[in-house]
Write a protein that holds these residues in place. Structure first.
Motif, short mmCIF file in Angstrom:
data_model
loop_
_atom_site.label_atom_id
_atom_site.label_comp_id
_atom_site.label_asym_id
_atom_site.label_seq_id
_atom_site.Cartn_x
_atom_site.Cartn_y
_atom_site.Cartn_z
N THR A 71 0.84 -1.19 0.00
CA THR A 71 0.00 0.00 0.00
C THR A 71 0.87 1.24 0.00
O THR A 71 1.67 1.45 0.93
N GLN A 72 0.74 2.04 -1.03
CA GLN A 72 1.50 3.29 -1.14
C GLN A 72 0.64 4.46 -0.71
O GLN A 72 -0.58 4.47 -0.90
N SER A 73 1.29 5.46 -0.15
CA SER A 73 0.61 6.72 0.14
C SER A 73 1.59 7.87 -0.02
O SER A 73 2.79 7.73 0.28
N PRO A 74 1.09 9.00 -0.56
CA PRO A 74 -0.27 9.16 -1.08
C PRO A 74 -0.40 8.54 -2.48
O PRO A 74 0.59 8.11 -3.05
N SER A 75 -1.63 8.51 -3.00
CA SER A 75 -1.83 8.03 -4.37
C SER A 75 -1.41 9.08 -5.38
O SER A 75 -1.01 8.75 -6.51
N SER A 76 -1.53 10.34 -5.00
CA SER A 76 -1.06 11.43 -5.84
C SER A 76 -0.50 12.53 -4.97
O SER A 76 -0.87 12.65 -3.79
N LEU A 77 0.37 13.32 -5.58
CA LEU A 77 1.11 14.32 -4.81
C LEU A 77 1.47 15.46 -5.73
O LEU A 77 1.99 15.24 -6.84
N ALA A 135 6.57 12.07 -12.37
CA ALA A 135 6.30 10.75 -12.93
C ALA A 135 5.46 9.97 -11.93
O ALA A 135 5.06 10.52 -10.89
N THR A 136 5.21 8.70 -12.25
CA THR A 136 4.55 7.82 -11.30
C THR A 136 5.59 6.89 -10.69
O THR A 136 6.46 6.37 -11.40
N TYR A 137 5.50 6.69 -9.37
CA TYR A 137 6.45 5.87 -8.65
C TYR A 137 5.75 4.65 -8.05
O TYR A 137 4.65 4.76 -7.50
N TYR A 138 6.39 3.50 -8.18
CA TYR A 138 5.85 2.25 -7.66
C TYR A 138 6.85 1.60 -6.70
O TYR A 138 8.05 1.58 -6.98
N CYS A 139 6.32 1.05 -5.62
CA CYS A 139 7.14 0.15 -4.80
C CYS A 139 6.78 -1.28 -5.17
O CYS A 139 5.71 -1.55 -5.75
N GLN A 140 7.67 -2.21 -4.84
CA GLN A 140 7.42 -3.63 -5.12
C GLN A 140 8.16 -4.47 -4.10
O GLN A 140 9.33 -4.20 -3.80
N GLN A 141 7.47 -5.50 -3.60
CA GLN A 141 8.16 -6.44 -2.72
C GLN A 141 8.60 -7.66 -3.53
O GLN A 141 7.86 -8.14 -4.41
N TYR A 142 9.81 -8.12 -3.27
CA TYR A 142 10.29 -9.34 -3.92
C TYR A 142 10.80 -10.33 -2.87
O TYR A 142 11.71 -11.11 -3.10
N GLN A 170 0.13 0.45 -5.62
CA GLN A 170 -0.79 0.96 -6.64
C GLN A 170 -0.22 2.15 -7.40
O GLN A 170 -0.80 2.59 -8.39
N GLY A 171 0.89 2.68 -6.93
CA GLY A 171 1.53 3.81 -7.60
C GLY A 171 1.23 5.14 -6.93
O GLY A 171 0.17 5.33 -6.33
N LEU A 179 1.19 -1.76 -12.31
CA LEU A 179 2.01 -2.89 -12.74
C LEU A 179 1.56 -4.17 -12.06
O LEU A 179 1.23 -4.18 -10.87
N GLU A 180 1.56 -5.26 -12.82
CA GLU A 180 1.17 -6.58 -12.30
C GLU A 180 2.22 -7.61 -12.71
O GLU A 180 2.46 -7.82 -13.89
#
Lengths: 107, 115
Positions: free
Chosen positions: A5-11, A84-91, A100-101, B45-46
């Motif tokens: 879960t990312q926050s905020p969704s927009s900035l 731009a849009t930024y995403y986090c990801q767990q691996y 969600q970006g 992204l998925e």
């Protein structure tokens, strides 16, 4: 599956500002966390891996921190090309899941 | 220069099939794990699928399990995604990405499932 879960969704921010984006995992993921930047019509670009390690060639204005479930991406001294849009990801475990970006827009 | 180039996308009818390819260059492909990631129009992204460097370990997202097959040919420096029984919700840009840290991405190939 681990939810991100990312926050905020927009900035909205101005050139020269410092901004922080937060990412929370639904369970502990140690430091298996990456951050990506995506511009419209382009592929994502890797910024940070292992929560705080900068990918080669990424400027030091980008920094990441955190461990366990709570993580942050900080961008200092915003420039026009950073919007731009930024995403986090767990691996930590499959399925690898993205936040969600966060759309960073110019104020 | 490390590079990934996807190909094989296009327009296909629901229930149809498509095979995507990802050509790798500039690095020792056989040493790296690889992933497919997709992005539906206007969405996030998925993660879709993973394959180990040797091809012996494979994972799929639940949304594609039983319909998609990931494979690789290390002699040809290529990664593949065979997509069968395609649905409208599979419409997306498909990216290949290197390593579990996703350090390098291709430019993507668009798949449109529509009648």
């Amino acid at each position: 599956d681990i939810q991100m879960t990312q926050s905020p969704s927009s900035l909205s921010a101005s050139v020269g500002d410092r901004v922080t984006i937060t990412c929370r995992a639904s369970q502990g993921i140690s430091n298996y966390l990456a951050w990506f930047q995506q511009k419209p019509g382009k592929a994502p670009k890797s910024l940070i891996y292992a929560a705080s390690s900068l990918q080669s060639g990424v400027p030091s204005k980008f920094s990441g921190s955190g461990s366990g479930t709570d993580f942050t991406l900080t961008i200092s001294s915003l420039q026009p090309e950073d919007f731009a849009t930024y995403y986090c990801q767990q691996y930590n475990s499959y399925p690898h899941t993205f936040g969600q970006g966060t759309k960073l827009e110019i104020k | 220069e490390v590079q990934l180039v996807e190909s094989g996308g296009g327009l296909v009818q629901p229930g149809g099939s498509l095979r995507l390819s990802c050509a790798a260059s500039g690095f020792t492909f056989s040493s790296y794990e690889m992933n497919w990631v997709r992005q539906a129009p206007g969405k996030g992204l998925e993660w879709v699928s993973y394959i180990s460097s040797s091809g012996s370990t494979i994972y799929y997202a639940d949304s594609v399990k039983g319909r998609f097959t990931i494979s690789r040919d290390n002699a040809k420096n290529s990664l593949y995604l065979q997509m069968n029984s395609l649905r409208a919700e599979d419409t997306a840009v498909y990216y290949c990405a290197r390593d579990v840290s996703y350090d390098t991405w291709g430019q993507g190939t668009m798949v449109t499932v529509s009648s």
